[in-house]
Design an enzyme around this catalytic site. Structure first.
Site, mmCIF file in Angstrom:
data_model
loop_
_atom_site.group_PDB
_atom_site.id
_atom_site.type_symbol
_atom_site.label_atom_id
_atom_site.label_comp_id
_atom_site.label_asym_id
_atom_site.label_seq_id
_atom_site.Cartn_x
_atom_site.Cartn_y
_atom_site.Cartn_z
ATOM 1 N N LYS A 55 0.876 -1.182 0.000
ATOM 2 C CA LYS A 55 0.000 0.000 0.000
ATOM 3 C C LYS A 55 0.904 1.220 0.000
ATOM 4 O O LYS A 55 1.703 1.418 0.925
ATOM 5 C CB LYS A 55 -0.897 -0.019 1.230
ATOM 6 C CG LYS A 55 -1.704 1.256 1.421
ATOM 7 C CD LYS A 55 -2.950 0.971 2.239
ATOM 8 C CE LYS A 55 -3.490 2.199 2.924
ATOM 9 N NZ LYS A 55 -4.756 1.927 3.629
ATOM 10 N N LYS A 82 1.611 5.167 0.023
ATOM 11 C CA LYS A 82 1.045 6.451 0.424
ATOM 12 C C LYS A 82 1.444 7.528 -0.585
ATOM 13 O O LYS A 82 2.629 7.651 -0.936
ATOM 14 C CB LYS A 82 1.536 6.821 1.824
ATOM 15 C CG LYS A 82 0.935 5.952 2.920
ATOM 16 C CD LYS A 82 -0.557 6.169 3.032
ATOM 17 C CE LYS A 82 -1.170 5.394 4.178
ATOM 18 N NZ LYS A 82 -2.611 5.624 4.313
ATOM 19 N N ASP A 103 -2.823 5.006 -1.724
ATOM 20 C CA ASP A 103 -3.724 5.742 -0.823
ATOM 21 C C ASP A 103 -3.302 7.210 -0.817
ATOM 22 O O ASP A 103 -2.246 7.558 -0.294
ATOM 23 C CB ASP A 103 -3.641 5.161 0.594
ATOM 24 C CG ASP A 103 -4.684 5.769 1.529
ATOM 25 O OD1 ASP A 103 -5.402 6.710 1.114
ATOM 26 O OD2 ASP A 103 -4.784 5.304 2.681
ATOM 27 N N GLU A 127 -7.101 4.374 -3.124
ATOM 28 C CA GLU A 127 -7.875 4.707 -1.933
ATOM 29 C C GLU A 127 -7.994 6.219 -1.778
ATOM 30 O O GLU A 127 -6.991 6.939 -1.858
ATOM 31 C CB GLU A 127 -7.150 4.104 -0.731
ATOM 32 C CG GLU A 127 -8.028 3.760 0.432
ATOM 33 C CD GLU A 127 -7.201 3.164 1.570
ATOM 34 O OE1 GLU A 127 -6.399 2.234 1.324
ATOM 35 O OE2 GLU A 127 -7.346 3.645 2.700
ATOM 36 N N ASP A 178 -12.282 5.774 1.815
ATOM 37 C CA ASP A 178 -11.831 5.626 3.202
ATOM 38 C C ASP A 178 -12.418 6.780 4.026
ATOM 39 O O ASP A 178 -13.404 6.595 4.728
ATOM 40 C CB ASP A 178 -10.298 5.575 3.287
ATOM 41 C CG ASP A 178 -9.820 5.308 4.720
ATOM 42 O OD1 ASP A 178 -10.676 5.186 5.624
ATOM 43 O OD2 ASP A 178 -8.605 5.222 4.973
ATOM 44 N N LYS A 186 -12.989 0.429 8.755
ATOM 45 C CA LYS A 186 -12.080 0.467 9.914
ATOM 46 C C LYS A 186 -12.943 0.484 11.171
ATOM 47 O O LYS A 186 -13.911 1.253 11.241
ATOM 48 C CB LYS A 186 -11.210 1.730 9.893
ATOM 49 C CG LYS A 186 -10.128 1.755 8.824
ATOM 50 C CD LYS A 186 -9.311 3.029 8.961
ATOM 51 C CE LYS A 186 -8.288 3.130 7.824
ATOM 52 N NZ LYS A 186 -7.966 4.518 7.496
ATOM 53 N N CYS A 188 -6.824 -0.260 8.976
ATOM 54 C CA CYS A 188 -6.444 0.001 10.369
ATOM 55 C C CYS A 188 -5.710 1.325 10.466
ATOM 56 O O CYS A 188 -5.342 1.929 9.471
ATOM 57 C CB CYS A 188 -5.540 -1.115 10.903
ATOM 58 S SG CYS A 188 -3.896 -1.129 10.161
ATOM 59 N N ASP A 221 -1.593 -3.892 8.855
ATOM 60 C CA ASP A 221 -0.148 -3.926 9.096
ATOM 61 C C ASP A 221 0.285 -3.014 10.238
ATOM 62 O O ASP A 221 1.491 -2.823 10.441
ATOM 63 C CB ASP A 221 0.608 -3.548 7.811
ATOM 64 C CG ASP A 221 0.287 -2.141 7.321
ATOM 65 O OD1 ASP A 221 -0.743 -1.575 7.747
ATOM 66 O OD2 ASP A 221 1.060 -1.591 6.508
#
Ligand SMILES: CC(C)C[C@H](N)C(=O)N[C@H](CCOc1cc(O)cc2c1C(=O)N[C@@H]2C)C(=O)O
Ligand code: MG
Length: 333
Positions: free
Chosen positions: A154, A156, A181, A207, A230, A252, A280, A304
């Site tokens: 993932k 960022k 994301d 995301e 999200d 989440k 998370c 993670d």
């Protein structure tokens, strides 16, 4: 101070700080520690635990979250259970810690695992994403190369220069599945170019590209890569408004206000045709453990949090590379 009648549920809460190994950066800033709030509910010598992460993005602070938890001492002593809790507190971090603590206590009282009590299948190990912190394309490529053996990464992103970041990361991990994301950092003006860069790099999922209050552009643009909500999605009530804009939703427990609503939300999201990501915050295994029940039906597992910590709590989840195992009863549930 409230006194607890004999045999009633008693409650304690506390703020804990868990150092991150190095630092963690997203479009909103850099973090060096995970600040979590833990709720413990006890009855008859048994204690259930739950952990949450208050998120300033939603107006939450650790202090106010702890206060909101402690305000439930009276209702809990008077017999409020996990189901009644749903109507007694708004969705959010505080309810999450209490909901998970009550579920843990239910399992301990029954001497059974929580998935059996909830009528859900026993959880299996799942492959989690591993998050690459936001940085320059060069720094992200270096971090990605060290994680290139992992099946799912993932990435960022941060707005300006994201096309270069995406290309650099793909070069550094040619075989990994990539999720990106943006944490709301894109704009309507750079949306098409960034979507194209993701498609070129073979990204599977994007995301939260746009700010939650400015995501209508997703209705009008062709999406060459699936897009996941999200910050735009919280609980069941927010699902309907996402149709046509998003293909997937990141569930989440800190947003849903616990496992009880998260399970109902996952069922509702699937019925509406959304793919599911279970996500998370930076937190210990105690926060990941209940999410393992949602992970069973999720297309993307992003649990993670503990992998980024310098040290996890005792009896933490077992991570074998990117494979994350269900919790032992000593941890939760
Ligand atoms: C360990 C990863 C960060 C967890 C996950 N893979 C992930 O990417 N989650 C992010 C949420 C990022 O967490 C943040 C962001 C922030 O601005 C502030 C905080 C945190 C956090 O965990 N604690 C503080 C409050 C995502 O999916 O967006
Ligand atoms: Mg996100």
């Amino acid at each position: 101070m409230t006194s607890t009648p004999p045999g009633a549920v008693s409650l304690t809460g506390r703020i804990e700080r868990w150092p991150i190994a190095g630092t963690f950066t997203i479009s909103r800033g850099t973090k060096t520690e995970a600040v979590v709030v833990v709720a413990e509910v006890s009855q008859g010598g048994l204690t259930g635990r739950g952990e949450c992460v208050p998120y300033p993005r939603y107006g939450e602070t650790p202090e106010a979250t702890l206060q909101a938890i402690q305000a439930m001492q009276g209702p809990l002593a008077n017999g409020m259970d996990r189901i009644a809790l749903q109507a007694s507190m708004p969705a959010g971090a505080a309810r999450n810690a209490l909901d998970c603590a009550l579920a843990d206590l239910e399992a301990k009282r029954a001497g059974r695992r929580i998935w059996n009590l909830l009528g859900r299948p026993a959880p299996e190990p799942r492959t989690t994403a591993y998050t690459i912190s936001l940085g320059t394309p060069e720094a992200m490529a270096e971090a990605t190369a060290k994680a290139a053996h992992r099946a799912l990464l993932k990435i960022k992103l941060g707005g300006d220069g994201d096309a270069a970041r995406i290309a650099a990361v793909r070069k550094a991990a040619p075989a990994s599945e990539l999720v990106v994301d943006a944490n709301e950092a894109w704009t309507e003006d750079n949306l098409a170019a960034n979507l194209a860069a993701c498609a070129d790099a073979g990204v599977t999922l994007i995301e939260q590209p746009l700010p939650a209050d400015k995501d209508e552009a997703l209705l009008r643009i062709k999406r060459p890569v699936a897009v996941c909500a999200d910050e735009s999605v919280h609980d069941r009530a927010s699902l309907e408004g996402l149709r046509g804009r998003y293909d997937a939703v990141n569930i989440k427990l800190d947003k849903t206000g616990g496992l009880t609503e998260a399970l109902a939300m996952a069922d509702a999201a699937r019925a509406l045709g959304f793919e599911i990501m279970i996500g998370c915050m930076v937190a210990t295994s105690l926060a990941m453990a209940p999410a393992m029940l949602i992970a069973q039906a999720a297309r993307f597992v992003d649990l993670d949090g503990p992998l980024l910590l310098a040290k996890d709590r005792d009896n933490g989840l077992r991570y074998d590379g990117s494979l994350v195992y269900p919790p032992d009863a000593a941890l939760w549930g």
